[in-house]
Scaffold this motif. Sequence first.
Motif, PDB file in Angstrom:
ATOM      1  N   LEU A 144      -7.289   1.767   5.287  1.00  0.00           N
ATOM      2  CA  LEU A 144      -8.134   2.330   6.332  1.00  0.00           C
ATOM      3  C   LEU A 144      -8.478   1.272   7.372  1.00  0.00           C
ATOM      4  CD1 LEU A 144     -11.152   4.675   5.777  1.00  0.00           C
ATOM      5  CD2 LEU A 144     -11.527   2.538   6.986  1.00  0.00           C
ATOM      6  N   THR A 145      -8.695   0.055   6.910  1.00  0.00           N
ATOM      7  CA  THR A 145      -9.041  -1.059   7.800  1.00  0.00           C
ATOM      8  C   THR A 145      -7.809  -1.652   8.459  1.00  0.00           C
ATOM      9  OG1 THR A 145     -10.913  -1.552   6.342  1.00  0.00           O
ATOM     10  CG2 THR A 145     -10.256  -3.263   7.903  1.00  0.00           C
ATOM     11  N   GLU A 146      -6.742  -1.782   7.702  1.00  0.00           N
ATOM     12  CA  GLU A 146      -5.554  -2.492   8.182  1.00  0.00           C
ATOM     13  C   GLU A 146      -4.760  -1.732   9.231  1.00  0.00           C
ATOM     14  OE1 GLU A 146      -4.901  -4.613   3.794  1.00  0.00           O
ATOM     15  OE2 GLU A 146      -3.788  -2.814   4.373  1.00  0.00           O
ATOM     16  N   LEU A 147      -4.949  -0.430   9.299  1.00  0.00           N
ATOM     17  CA  LEU A 147      -4.154   0.381  10.220  1.00  0.00           C
ATOM     18  C   LEU A 147      -4.502   0.136  11.692  1.00  0.00           C
ATOM     19  CD1 LEU A 147      -4.013   3.853   8.395  1.00  0.00           C
ATOM     20  CD2 LEU A 147      -2.043   2.449   9.038  1.00  0.00           C
ATOM     21  N   PHE A 148      -5.695  -0.421  11.981  1.00  0.00           N
ATOM     22  CA  PHE A 148      -6.175  -0.438  13.359  1.00  0.00           C
ATOM     23  C   PHE A 148      -6.569  -1.838  13.818  1.00  0.00           C
ATOM     24  CE2 PHE A 148      -7.286   3.629  11.360  1.00  0.00           C
ATOM     25  CZ  PHE A 148      -6.505   4.472  12.142  1.00  0.00           C
ATOM     26  N   PRO A 149      -6.471  -2.091  15.137  1.00  0.00           N
ATOM     27  CA  PRO A 149      -6.876  -3.389  15.686  1.00  0.00           C
ATOM     28  C   PRO A 149      -8.386  -3.576  15.598  1.00  0.00           C
ATOM     29  CG  PRO A 149      -6.314  -1.871  17.455  1.00  0.00           C
ATOM     30  CD  PRO A 149      -5.914  -1.197  16.174  1.00  0.00           C
ATOM     31  N   ALA A 150      -8.819  -4.829  15.537  1.00  0.00           N
ATOM     32  CA  ALA A 150     -10.221  -5.152  15.283  1.00  0.00           C
ATOM     33  C   ALA A 150     -11.158  -4.561  16.327  1.00  0.00           C
ATOM     34  CB  ALA A 150     -10.401  -6.669  15.214  1.00  0.00           C
ATOM     35  N   LYS A 151     -10.763  -4.590  17.595  1.00  0.00           N
ATOM     36  CA  LYS A 151     -11.705  -4.218  18.653  1.00  0.00           C
ATOM     37  C   LYS A 151     -12.019  -2.724  18.681  1.00  0.00           C
ATOM     38  CE  LYS A 151      -8.124  -3.899  22.249  1.00  0.00           C
ATOM     39  NZ  LYS A 151      -7.728  -4.396  23.586  1.00  0.00           N
ATOM     40  N   ARG A 183       0.827  -1.207   0.000  1.00  0.00           N
ATOM     41  CA  ARG A 183       0.000   0.000   0.000  1.00  0.00           C
ATOM     42  C   ARG A 183       0.869   1.267   0.000  1.00  0.00           C
ATOM     43  NH1 ARG A 183      -3.337  -3.996  -0.677  1.00  0.00           N
ATOM     44  NH2 ARG A 183      -4.152  -5.001   1.194  1.00  0.00           N
ATOM     45  N   LYS A 184       1.918   1.251   0.811  1.00  0.00           N
ATOM     46  CA  LYS A 184       2.718   2.456   1.007  1.00  0.00           C
ATOM     47  C   LYS A 184       3.352   2.981  -0.286  1.00  0.00           C
ATOM     48  CE  LYS A 184       6.498   4.383   3.777  1.00  0.00           C
ATOM     49  NZ  LYS A 184       7.361   4.202   4.967  1.00  0.00           N
ATOM     50  N   PRO A 185       3.985   2.129  -1.122  1.00  0.00           N
ATOM     51  CA  PRO A 185       4.581   2.674  -2.359  1.00  0.00           C
ATOM     52  C   PRO A 185       3.556   3.307  -3.289  1.00  0.00           C
ATOM     53  CG  PRO A 185       5.431   0.470  -1.896  1.00  0.00           C
ATOM     54  CD  PRO A 185       4.308   0.701  -0.941  1.00  0.00           C
ATOM     55  N   LEU A 229       3.712  17.842   1.845  1.00  0.00           N
ATOM     56  CA  LEU A 229       3.896  17.494   3.259  1.00  0.00           C
ATOM     57  C   LEU A 229       3.416  16.080   3.543  1.00  0.00           C
ATOM     58  CD1 LEU A 229       2.748  20.810   5.012  1.00  0.00           C
ATOM     59  CD2 LEU A 229       5.076  19.897   4.897  1.00  0.00           C
ATOM     60  N   ALA A 230       2.260  15.732   2.982  1.00  0.00           N
ATOM     61  CA  ALA A 230       1.725  14.384   3.181  1.00  0.00           C
ATOM     62  C   ALA A 230       2.665  13.331   2.613  1.00  0.00           C
ATOM     63  CB  ALA A 230       0.346  14.273   2.537  1.00  0.00           C
ATOM     64  N   CYS A 231       3.281  13.644   1.473  1.00  0.00           N
ATOM     65  CA  CYS A 231       4.219  12.699   0.843  1.00  0.00           C
ATOM     66  C   CYS A 231       5.425  12.457   1.737  1.00  0.00           C
ATOM     67  CB  CYS A 231       4.648  13.247  -0.525  1.00  0.00           C
ATOM     68  SG  CYS A 231       5.826  12.198  -1.395  1.00  0.00           S
ATOM     69  N   VAL A 232       5.985  13.525   2.283  1.00  0.00           N
ATOM     70  CA  VAL A 232       7.163  13.389   3.157  1.00  0.00           C
ATOM     71  C   VAL A 232       6.806  12.596   4.410  1.00  0.00           C
ATOM     72  CG1 VAL A 232       8.811  14.662   4.579  1.00  0.00           C
ATOM     73  CG2 VAL A 232       8.218  15.510   2.296  1.00  0.00           C
ATOM     74  N   ILE A 233       5.675  12.925   5.030  1.00  0.00           N
ATOM     75  CA  ILE A 233       5.263  12.214   6.240  1.00  0.00           C
ATOM     76  C   ILE A 233       4.994  10.750   5.946  1.00  0.00           C
ATOM     77  CG2 ILE A 233       3.432  12.051   7.987  1.00  0.00           C
ATOM     78  CD1 ILE A 233       3.172  15.110   7.782  1.00  0.00           C
ATOM     79  N   ALA A 234       4.303  10.467   4.835  1.00  0.00           N
ATOM     80  CA  ALA A 234       4.008   9.073   4.474  1.00  0.00           C
ATOM     81  C   ALA A 234       5.282   8.294   4.197  1.00  0.00           C
ATOM     82  CB  ALA A 234       3.085   9.040   3.257  1.00  0.00           C
ATOM     83  N   PHE A 235       6.245   8.931   3.527  1.00  0.00           N
ATOM     84  CA  PHE A 235       7.490   8.234   3.180  1.00  0.00           C
ATOM     85  C   PHE A 235       8.227   7.773   4.434  1.00  0.00           C
ATOM     86  CE2 PHE A 235      12.053   8.226   2.274  1.00  0.00           C
ATOM     87  CZ  PHE A 235      12.096   7.374   1.178  1.00  0.00           C
ATOM     88  N   PHE A 236       8.237   8.592   5.469  1.00  0.00           N
ATOM     89  CA  PHE A 236       8.997   8.252   6.669  1.00  0.00           C
ATOM     90  C   PHE A 236       8.189   7.477   7.714  1.00  0.00           C
ATOM     91  CE2 PHE A 236      11.574  11.836   5.067  1.00  0.00           C
ATOM     92  CZ  PHE A 236      12.831  11.260   5.120  1.00  0.00           C
ATOM     93  N   TRP A 237       6.892   7.720   7.803  1.00  0.00           N
ATOM     94  CA  TRP A 237       6.155   7.176   8.949  1.00  0.00           C
ATOM     95  C   TRP A 237       4.957   6.295   8.619  1.00  0.00           C
ATOM     96  CZ3 TRP A 237       7.906  12.411   9.377  1.00  0.00           C
ATOM     97  CH2 TRP A 237       8.943  12.569  10.296  1.00  0.00           C
ATOM     98  N   LEU A 238       4.447   6.329   7.390  1.00  0.00           N
ATOM     99  CA  LEU A 238       3.297   5.475   7.087  1.00  0.00           C
ATOM    100  C   LEU A 238       3.738   4.015   7.053  1.00  0.00           C
ATOM    101  CD1 LEU A 238       0.240   5.556   6.286  1.00  0.00           C
ATOM    102  CD2 LEU A 238       1.025   5.397   3.899  1.00  0.00           C
ATOM    103  N   PRO A 239       3.124   3.137   7.872  1.00  0.00           N
ATOM    104  CA  PRO A 239       3.549   1.740   7.890  1.00  0.00           C
ATOM    105  C   PRO A 239       2.993   0.977   6.687  1.00  0.00           C
ATOM    106  CG  PRO A 239       1.730   2.053   9.404  1.00  0.00           C
ATOM    107  CD  PRO A 239       2.075   3.421   8.864  1.00  0.00           C
ATOM    108  N   GLU A 240       3.685  -0.085   6.322  1.00  0.00           N
ATOM    109  CA  GLU A 240       3.163  -0.994   5.299  1.00  0.00           C
ATOM    110  C   GLU A 240       2.177  -1.949   5.971  1.00  0.00           C
ATOM    111  OE1 GLU A 240       1.745  -2.250   2.493  1.00  0.00           O
ATOM    112  OE2 GLU A 240       3.504  -1.176   1.755  1.00  0.00           O
ATOM    113  N   THR A 241       0.990  -2.099   5.371  1.00  0.00           N
ATOM    114  CA  THR A 241      -0.064  -2.857   6.042  1.00  0.00           C
ATOM    115  C   THR A 241      -0.642  -4.005   5.230  1.00  0.00           C
ATOM    116  OG1 THR A 241      -1.800  -1.372   5.199  1.00  0.00           O
ATOM    117  CG2 THR A 241      -0.775  -0.776   7.317  1.00  0.00           C
ATOM    118  N   ASN A 242      -0.180  -4.210   3.990  1.00  0.00           N
ATOM    119  CA  ASN A 242      -0.893  -5.174   3.152  1.00  0.00           C
ATOM    120  C   ASN A 242      -0.741  -6.616   3.612  1.00  0.00           C
ATOM    121  OD1 ASN A 242       1.776  -5.531   2.287  1.00  0.00           O
ATOM    122  ND2 ASN A 242       1.160  -6.013   0.186  1.00  0.00           N
TER     123      ASN A 242
END
Length: 446
Positions: free
Chosen positions: A372-379, A311-313, A427-440
């Motif tokens: 959107l779904t993968e970022l968070f725990p189920a509960k 997802r991240k790339p 700004l979103a691109c820079v933040i995503a590049f460094f901090w957005l986790p890969e979730t697939n």
Amino acid sequence: MNINNNLYIDKKPQSYLKTVLAACFGTFLEWYDFLTFGALAVTFGPLFFPSNDPSASLLPSLATFGVGMIVRPIGAAFFGSLGDRIGRKPVFMITISIMGLATLLVGFLPIYSEIGIWAPILLVSLRILQGFSAGGEIGGGAIFLAEHAGEKNRGFKTSFLQLMGPFGILASTLQITFLQQWLSPEEFQAWGWRIPFFISFLLLLLAIYFRKTLEETPIFEELKTKDLKTEGQLLNNFKDSEIRKRMFLLFFCVSGAGAILFFCAQIYLPIFLKTTVRLSAELVDQLSVLSTLFLVLSIIFAGWLSDQVGRKPIITCGLALGALLILPAFWMIETIGSHLPLTQQDINIIGCIMLGLSLILGLLGGPQAAILTELFPAKSRSSAATFPHNLAAGWIGGMLPFIVAWINHRLTSQVGGLYYPAILLLLACVIAFFWLPETNKEKLEK
């Protein structure tokens, strides 16, 4: 916690297809209802906010449309927490019913000349109900579909939900255009504007029928089986530093950036072509339909590709291209429009630019439902995901037209206001590049 993957991985393809159709049809109805109101803003002005000055009656009509955007985060907070407590399906049924009934009642509203000040009061009240229910549906639908999708090809399977926004725009726009051509201006102003709201009730009955046949997501069923207490209160999510960080990343880098690109490619660009380039409305509508159809293909492709490379790339690439190309694209269109009459080659270039912007938007839209779904725990997933998602639509997407128009006015430029979305995307691109986790590869049952 280990969950039997067979609960959802081994579901028959026909069963998941049924889930997709029912979920998408309901979400399409939400978008159709929500956007039909905006498309009729000019019509509502003199009917509900009469004034000798047409601009003065239009402004409160547009403000009424904006109210729906403002209350979306409130609806997301309420229905998101409710979805964590009582389940995804019951909330699905509640939100579609509220939206459908509120929309139907708009069609029955008496106008200002009949009941005076109560007409705009009732209109605003129904718009608030629309926005409130949309906050639970838009975002909640992505969670419902993703939790049914299983682990394989989740980005591709959930990407179809992202098509409902473009389809909702097409359906509401084409329907109103057809009515305005079929009826005289007097007939449309007198009663024809009510027809889309009556049609939505028929769609509501179909949506409720389809959704009643849906099963609760296997992940929520497992939470009930294990008797695990779900954390439906939104405040609990802010107390967890990891969830809080991911909510911000969703808000700014995914949902907010998606709202920015949606506005630039789907809303502002057609207006720009009609006003600045002075293309005929008919030609702009034709180009817009083609670019929307290409957007559909782009979303599905990006969803599939995010399953292959992550997802991240895909999201980071879309953010980077948007930040770099939004301004040059509009500058080029403005330059072409300064040399009239336009040649066929000029129109072809404009069409290619529209397709390019649709592709960039697709890179954000394709993986959006999955991440959107993968970022968070189920509960706590429902409340943690839907609130920032709808807050981004209201705060970033909802305010964007006003801010861009204000900057354009201050700079006496037709494109100067686009510095604002371009900077936000960078700004979103820079933040995503460094901090957005890969979730697939994330397990949704965690």
